[in-house]
Design a protein around this motif. Structure first.
Motif, PDB file in Angstrom:
ATOM      1  N   ARG A  71      40.884  28.928  37.847  1.00 22.29           N
ATOM      2  CA  ARG A  71      41.701  27.890  38.484  1.00 22.29           C
ATOM      3  C   ARG A  71      42.959  28.511  39.082  1.00 22.29           C
ATOM      4  O   ARG A  71      43.635  29.299  38.432  1.00 22.29           O
ATOM      5  N   THR A  72      43.248  28.143  40.312  1.00 23.59           N
ATOM      6  CA  THR A  72      44.487  28.583  40.954  1.00 23.59           C
ATOM      7  C   THR A  72      45.636  27.744  40.390  1.00 23.59           C
ATOM      8  O   THR A  72      45.401  26.714  39.752  1.00 23.59           O
ATOM      9  N   PRO A  73      46.880  28.148  40.629  1.00 26.27           N
ATOM     10  CA  PRO A  73      48.007  27.322  40.176  1.00 26.27           C
ATOM     11  C   PRO A  73      47.946  25.893  40.724  1.00 26.27           C
ATOM     12  O   PRO A  73      48.431  24.964  40.094  1.00 26.27           O
ATOM     13  N   GLY A  74      47.315  25.707  41.868  1.00 20.17           N
ATOM     14  CA  GLY A  74      47.171  24.378  42.453  1.00 20.17           C
ATOM     15  C   GLY A  74      45.976  23.604  41.924  1.00 20.17           C
ATOM     16  O   GLY A  74      45.731  22.470  42.323  1.00 20.17           O
ATOM     17  N   GLY A  75      45.183  24.218  41.027  1.00 22.56           N
ATOM     18  CA  GLY A  75      44.049  23.537  40.408  1.00 22.56           C
ATOM     19  C   GLY A  75      42.722  23.725  41.119  1.00 22.56           C
ATOM     20  O   GLY A  75      41.720  23.123  40.736  1.00 22.56           O
ATOM     21  N   HIS A  76      42.678  24.557  42.150  1.00 22.52           N
ATOM     22  CA  HIS A  76      41.438  24.793  42.877  1.00 22.52           C
ATOM     23  C   HIS A  76      40.593  25.835  42.164  1.00 22.52           C
ATOM     24  O   HIS A  76      41.115  26.764  41.558  1.00 22.52           O
ATOM     25  N   ARG A  77      39.287  25.681  42.267  1.00 17.54           N
ATOM     26  CA  ARG A  77      38.378  26.635  41.638  1.00 17.54           C
ATOM     27  C   ARG A  77      38.142  27.833  42.546  1.00 17.54           C
ATOM     28  O   ARG A  77      38.014  27.686  43.754  1.00 17.54           O
ATOM     29  N   LEU A 126      47.783  46.819  39.237  1.00 12.47           N
ATOM     30  CA  LEU A 126      46.714  45.892  38.885  1.00 12.47           C
ATOM     31  C   LEU A 126      45.646  45.890  39.967  1.00 12.47           C
ATOM     32  O   LEU A 126      45.961  45.879  41.155  1.00 12.47           O
ATOM     33  N   ALA A 127      44.416  45.899  39.545  1.00 10.15           N
ATOM     34  CA  ALA A 127      43.309  45.793  40.495  1.00 10.15           C
ATOM     35  C   ALA A 127      42.968  44.311  40.650  1.00 10.15           C
ATOM     36  O   ALA A 127      42.736  43.618  39.663  1.00 10.15           O
ATOM     37  N   PHE A 128      43.001  43.841  41.862  1.00 14.89           N
ATOM     38  CA  PHE A 128      42.704  42.433  42.111  1.00 14.89           C
ATOM     39  C   PHE A 128      41.235  42.253  42.444  1.00 14.89           C
ATOM     40  O   PHE A 128      40.669  42.993  43.236  1.00 14.89           O
ATOM     41  N   GLU A 129      40.641  41.255  41.815  1.00 14.61           N
ATOM     42  CA  GLU A 129      39.240  40.941  42.072  1.00 14.61           C
ATOM     43  C   GLU A 129      39.131  40.120  43.356  1.00 14.61           C
ATOM     44  O   GLU A 129      40.024  39.363  43.689  1.00 14.61           O
ATOM     45  N   SER A 130      38.012  40.268  44.009  1.00 15.64           N
ATOM     46  CA  SER A 130      37.736  39.417  45.161  1.00 15.64           C
ATOM     47  C   SER A 130      37.250  38.067  44.650  1.00 15.64           C
ATOM     48  O   SER A 130      36.342  38.008  43.823  1.00 15.64           O
ATOM     49  N   LEU A 131      37.871  37.020  45.137  1.00 16.36           N
ATOM     50  CA  LEU A 131      37.514  35.671  44.715  1.00 16.36           C
ATOM     51  C   LEU A 131      36.977  34.888  45.901  1.00 16.36           C
ATOM     52  O   LEU A 131      37.376  35.112  47.038  1.00 16.36           O
ATOM     53  N   LEU A 132      36.077  33.971  45.605  1.00 13.57           N
ATOM     54  CA  LEU A 132      35.455  33.138  46.629  1.00 13.57           C
ATOM     55  C   LEU A 132      35.763  31.671  46.359  1.00 13.57           C
ATOM     56  O   LEU A 132      35.879  31.246  45.213  1.00 13.57           O
TER      57      LEU A 132
END
Length: 64
Positions: free
Chosen positions: A39-45, A4-10
């Motif tokens: 959304r991360t599993p913790g709910g953060h954007r 899987l290619a992972f995208e860079s997230l900010l």
């Protein structure tokens, strides 16, 4: 096996620094549909780096 290619997230703070706005403004843009948030599993954007860069190049400050 497929890799899987992972995208860079900010984070909102990182996007805010790029646009020189408050992180809450970035959240508002996401709610308005200007940016796609994940959304991360913790709910953060989190925001896709490629999408943020495209918006930054295309708008050059008119996103506010």
């Amino acid at each position: 096996m497929r890799l899987l290619a992972f995208e860079s997230l900010l984070t909102p703070a990182e996007v805010a620094l790029m646009f020189r706005v408050d992180p809450k403004t970035v959240t508002r843009w996401a709610k308005e549909g200007r940016l796609t948030s994940i959304r991360t599993p913790g709910g953060h954007r989190r925001y896709r780096k490629n999408e943020v860069r495209a918006l930054l190049r295309g708008s050059a400050g008119s996103a506010t």
